[in-house]
Design a protein around this motif. Sequence first.
Motif, PDB file in Angstrom:
ATOM      1  N   ARG A   1     -45.354  29.177  -5.701  1.00 60.26           N
ATOM      2  CA  ARG A   1     -44.883  30.184  -5.019  1.00 60.26           C
ATOM      3  C   ARG A   1     -45.750  31.229  -4.075  1.00 60.26           C
ATOM      4  NH1 ARG A   1     -42.856  34.217  -7.664  1.00 60.26           N
ATOM      5  NH2 ARG A   1     -43.670  33.675  -9.599  1.00 60.26           N
ATOM      6  N   ALA A   2     -46.861  31.359  -4.766  1.00 55.79           N
ATOM      7  CA  ALA A   2     -47.566  32.283  -3.673  1.00 55.79           C
ATOM      8  C   ALA A   2     -48.076  31.541  -2.328  1.00 55.79           C
ATOM      9  CB  ALA A   2     -48.943  32.582  -4.433  1.00 55.79           C
ATOM     10  N   VAL A   3     -48.436  30.295  -2.413  1.00 55.93           N
ATOM     11  CA  VAL A   3     -48.558  29.523  -1.314  1.00 55.93           C
ATOM     12  C   VAL A   3     -47.520  29.346  -0.564  1.00 55.93           C
ATOM     13  CG1 VAL A   3     -49.507  27.321  -0.627  1.00 55.93           C
ATOM     14  CG2 VAL A   3     -50.632  28.389  -2.497  1.00 55.93           C
ATOM     15  N   ASP A   4     -46.178  29.077  -1.110  1.00 61.67           N
ATOM     16  CA  ASP A   4     -45.053  29.007  -0.004  1.00 61.67           C
ATOM     17  C   ASP A   4     -44.849  30.387   0.306  1.00 61.67           C
ATOM     18  OD1 ASP A   4     -44.861  26.254  -1.067  1.00 61.67           O
ATOM     19  OD2 ASP A   4     -43.151  26.760  -2.466  1.00 61.67           O
ATOM     20  N   THR A   5     -45.087  31.598  -0.263  1.00 61.28           N
ATOM     21  CA  THR A   5     -44.701  32.780   0.519  1.00 61.28           C
ATOM     22  C   THR A   5     -45.643  32.904   1.650  1.00 61.28           C
ATOM     23  OG1 THR A   5     -43.894  33.575  -1.855  1.00 61.28           O
ATOM     24  CG2 THR A   5     -44.724  35.186  -0.337  1.00 61.28           C
ATOM     25  N   ALA A   6     -46.910  32.764   1.517  1.00 60.49           N
ATOM     26  CA  ALA A   6     -47.621  32.688   2.658  1.00 60.49           C
ATOM     27  C   ALA A   6     -47.180  31.771   3.928  1.00 60.49           C
ATOM     28  CB  ALA A   6     -49.250  32.326   2.307  1.00 60.49           C
TER      29      ALA A   6
END
Length: 283
Positions: A85-90
């Motif tokens: 989720r963190a990478v997708d948010t970026a």
Amino acid sequence: MSSSPSETSFTDRTVVVSGGSRGIGLAIALAAARRGANVVLLAKTAEPHPKLPGTVHTAVAEVEAAGGKGAAVVGDVRKEEDVARAVDTAVDRFGGVDIVVNNASAIATEPTEHLAVKKFDLMMDINVRGTFLLTKAALPHLRRSASAHVLTLAPPLNMNPHWLGAHPSYTLSKYGMTLLSLGWAGEYAEANIGFSCLWPETYIATSAVTNLADGDALAKASRSPDIMGDAAAAILARPAADVNGRCYIDSDVLAEDGVTDLSRYGGGDSPIRDIFVDAPEGS
């Protein structure tokens, strides 16, 4: 006159930081934000902690006040879905990932016979597994970046028996982070990604220090987290090939950039030397 590497603009570069709601992680996030970066913070602290300052949301507010763009992801670096989720948010918010900062870490230094197995597992899960998960998730995007870095908050490998024997389980977890970084530097040598480690020369005045017995006195003999933020920015401003496979001490990084007066970071005349860092011969 050209600017020093530590003053290089990070505009349009996107940084993902684990455990960035306070302390060293937040200092690195703010150093990047002051140079114009987009910053995604992955941390568990959604609500204020009774003994710890700040949340992931207040940290993002500080990032934006410092001049960057921020996004908060409430999650656990041990969980693959939260890291994704963190990478997708970026990627969704800012278009990619240029820099990963593996900052999240757990520490327990009890003697082996008194160390709870759950604390051992926690250190391995956060320190080693978390570093692996976040880096793995970001790698496809880092490959597409024109200036890709993975900075891991871990010490140079120091096989001095003193450090090996001081707290073997914690040492194993931190050296595990270092070994992953050094291993990736070799594995991805042709990918133009700079894998490096950064460690403080001295104690840093974070909650981990102030919450110890005699925490106030220890904090006075510790440098500000800002030194780690500035050292991280200096590393991340350098070409990936120049830093790949290297392990840095914060004061050495700044000295390479011509910064030798560290008084602005506090700690007094004789700040406490950090673990894993041997004292100079003759001192």
